[in-house]
Design a protein around this motif. Structure first.
Motif, short mmCIF file in Angstrom:
data_model
loop_
_atom_site.label_atom_id
_atom_site.label_comp_id
_atom_site.label_asym_id
_atom_site.label_seq_id
_atom_site.Cartn_x
_atom_site.Cartn_y
_atom_site.Cartn_z
N ALA A 124 0.83 -1.20 0.00
CA ALA A 124 0.00 0.00 0.00
C ALA A 124 0.87 1.25 0.00
O ALA A 124 0.54 2.25 -0.66
CB ALA A 124 -0.92 0.00 1.21
N PHE A 125 1.99 1.20 0.70
CA PHE A 125 2.90 2.35 0.74
C PHE A 125 3.54 2.58 -0.62
O PHE A 125 3.62 3.72 -1.10
CB PHE A 125 3.98 2.11 1.80
CG PHE A 125 4.98 3.23 1.92
CD1 PHE A 125 4.59 4.49 2.35
CD2 PHE A 125 6.31 3.02 1.58
CE1 PHE A 125 5.51 5.53 2.45
CE2 PHE A 125 7.23 4.05 1.68
CZ PHE A 125 6.83 5.31 2.13
N LEU A 126 3.96 1.51 -1.27
CA LEU A 126 4.55 1.62 -2.60
C LEU A 126 3.53 2.18 -3.59
O LEU A 126 3.85 3.07 -4.40
CB LEU A 126 5.05 0.26 -3.08
CG LEU A 126 5.66 0.21 -4.49
CD1 LEU A 126 6.89 1.11 -4.57
CD2 LEU A 126 6.02 -1.22 -4.87
N LEU A 129 3.13 5.88 -3.06
CA LEU A 129 4.24 6.66 -3.63
C LEU A 129 4.10 6.80 -5.15
O LEU A 129 4.49 7.83 -5.71
CB LEU A 129 5.57 5.99 -3.31
CG LEU A 129 6.03 6.01 -1.85
CD1 LEU A 129 7.32 5.21 -1.69
CD2 LEU A 129 6.23 7.44 -1.35
N LEU A 130 3.55 5.78 -5.79
CA LEU A 130 3.42 5.78 -7.25
C LEU A 130 2.06 6.29 -7.72
O LEU A 130 1.74 6.22 -8.90
CB LEU A 130 3.65 4.36 -7.78
CG LEU A 130 5.05 3.77 -7.53
CD1 LEU A 130 5.12 2.33 -8.02
CD2 LEU A 130 6.13 4.62 -8.21
N MET A 131 1.25 6.77 -6.79
CA MET A 131 -0.09 7.26 -7.10
C MET A 131 -0.96 6.19 -7.75
O MET A 131 -1.69 6.44 -8.72
CB MET A 131 -0.02 8.49 -8.01
CG MET A 131 0.49 9.74 -7.30
SD MET A 131 -0.50 10.20 -5.87
CE MET A 131 -2.04 10.68 -6.64
N LEU A 132 -0.90 4.99 -7.19
CA LEU A 132 -1.73 3.88 -7.65
C LEU A 132 -2.73 3.54 -6.55
O LEU A 132 -2.35 3.33 -5.40
CB LEU A 132 -0.87 2.65 -7.97
CG LEU A 132 0.16 2.81 -9.09
CD1 LEU A 132 1.03 1.55 -9.18
CD2 LEU A 132 -0.53 3.07 -10.41
N PRO A 133 -4.02 3.49 -6.86
CA PRO A 133 -5.02 3.18 -5.83
C PRO A 133 -4.80 1.80 -5.22
O PRO A 133 -4.43 0.85 -5.91
CB PRO A 133 -6.35 3.23 -6.61
CG PRO A 133 -6.07 4.09 -7.79
CD PRO A 133 -4.63 3.80 -8.17
N TYR A 134 -5.05 1.71 -3.91
CA TYR A 134 -4.95 0.43 -3.20
C TYR A 134 -6.00 0.42 -2.09
O TYR A 134 -5.70 0.65 -0.91
CB TYR A 134 -3.55 0.23 -2.62
CG TYR A 134 -3.32 -1.16 -2.05
CD1 TYR A 134 -2.89 -2.20 -2.85
CD2 TYR A 134 -3.55 -1.42 -0.69
CE1 TYR A 134 -2.69 -3.46 -2.34
CE2 TYR A 134 -3.37 -2.69 -0.17
CZ TYR A 134 -2.93 -3.70 -0.99
OH TYR A 134 -2.75 -4.97 -0.48
N PRO A 135 -7.28 0.17 -2.43
CA PRO A 135 -8.36 0.26 -1.45
C PRO A 135 -8.63 -1.05 -0.71
O PRO A 135 -9.77 -1.44 -0.51
CB PRO A 135 -9.56 0.64 -2.33
CG PRO A 135 -9.28 -0.05 -3.63
CD PRO A 135 -7.78 -0.04 -3.80
#
Length: 216
Positions: A124-126, A129-135
Motif C-alpha cells: 500500500a505504501f509503494l 508513492l506511485l499514485m496507484l489506488p490500493y483500497p
C-alpha cells in the motif's frame, strides 16, 4: 537561455492564494464536522466538499494561464517534469506521514495492523508513492489511498495534466466548448444519480472523480 526565459514566472495573483487558503480551511472544517455532525444536511458547512471542485477549477486556470502559450515551445517532457516537481513532493510526504499514522493509529486497533501484515502495508505504501489506488488495507479499506485519502484528488490532477498536455493543448477552442458541454452533462448525471458529488475518493465512485475534474 530561451528555455530559461520561458520558465520564468508570469504575473502572480495574490487573490488566488487567498481563495486557495479559504478553500483549504473550509475543507478542514467540513471534515471536522463529519465527526461532530455525521448528517451532512444538518452541518453548517455541508457543502464544503465543493472546495475540492474549486481547487480543480483554480488549477485549470493556473495551468492554462502558465502554459497555454509556453507549453508548445517548452515541449512535453519539460512540462511533465515541471508538474511532477510541483505535485509529487506532497505525494511522498503524505505517504510517509500516512504510513506512520496507520501503524500507530489508536482507533483502527492493533488487530487491523496485524491482520494487514507487513506485505500489504508495504505494498500500500509503494502504491501510494506511485499514485496507484490500493483500497484493500484493513481498517482503511474505504478510500482509494488508505494512507492519504485526499490523494485521490492529486491522482485526478495528474490525469488531467497528462490529458491537457497530450490533447487539450492541441484542440481548437470550439472543440474545448464541445468538451465542456459533454462534461457538464456528465457532472449533472453524477449529481442526479448520487444525490451529490462528494464522490470519486473511494472504489465504488472512482469514475465520478473524472467527471468532477474534467468539468472543473
Amino acid at each position: 537561455m530561451e528555455t530559461k526565459n520561458l520558465l520564468q514566472s508570469r504575473q502572480h495573483f495574490e487573490v488566488l492564494d487567498g481563495l486557495r487558503g479559504l478553500a483549504a480551511i473550509s475543507i478542514v472544517i467540513f471534515h471536522l464536522y463529519e465527526f461532530l455532525i455525521p448528517d451532512y444536511t444538518k452541518s453548517p458547512i455541508g457543502h464544503g466538499y465543493l472546495a475540492v471542485d474549486f481547487f480543480f477549477c483554480l488549477s485549470g486556470f493556473v495551468i492554462g494561464y502558465a502554459y497555454d502559450e509556453r507549453a508548445p515551445k517548452l515541449g512535453l517532457p519539460v512540462f511533465f517534469r515541471n508538474r511532477l516537481i510541483r505535485l509529487h513532493p506532497m505525494v511522498i510526504w503524505g505517504s510517509v506521514i500516512g504510513l506512520a499514522g496507520y501503524i500507530w493509529d489508536p482507533f483502527i486497533g492493533a488487530e487491523s495492523v496485524a491482520g494487514a501484515g507487513y506485505g500489504k502495508i508495504l505494498l500500500a505504501f509503494l502504491c501510494s508513492l506511485l499514485m496507484l489506488p490500493y483500497p484493500w488495507l484493513p481498517g482503511r479499506a474505504e478510500g482509494l489511498f488508505p494512507y492519504n485519502t485526499p490523494a485521490w484528488s492529486l491522482l485526478m490532477e495528474y490525469i488531467i495534466n497528462v490529458f491537457y498536455g497530450l490533447v487539450l493543448l492541441r484542440l481548437p477552442r470550439r472543440w474545448l466548448l464541445v468538451m465542456l458541454g459533454i462534461s457538464t452533462v456528465w457532472i449533472c448525471a453524477v449529481a442526479r444519480h448520487r444525490g451529490w458529488i462528494i464522490t470519486g475518493w473511494d472504489a465504488p465512485t472512482f469514475a465520478d472523480g473524472f467527471a468532477r475534474v474534467f468539468f472543473s
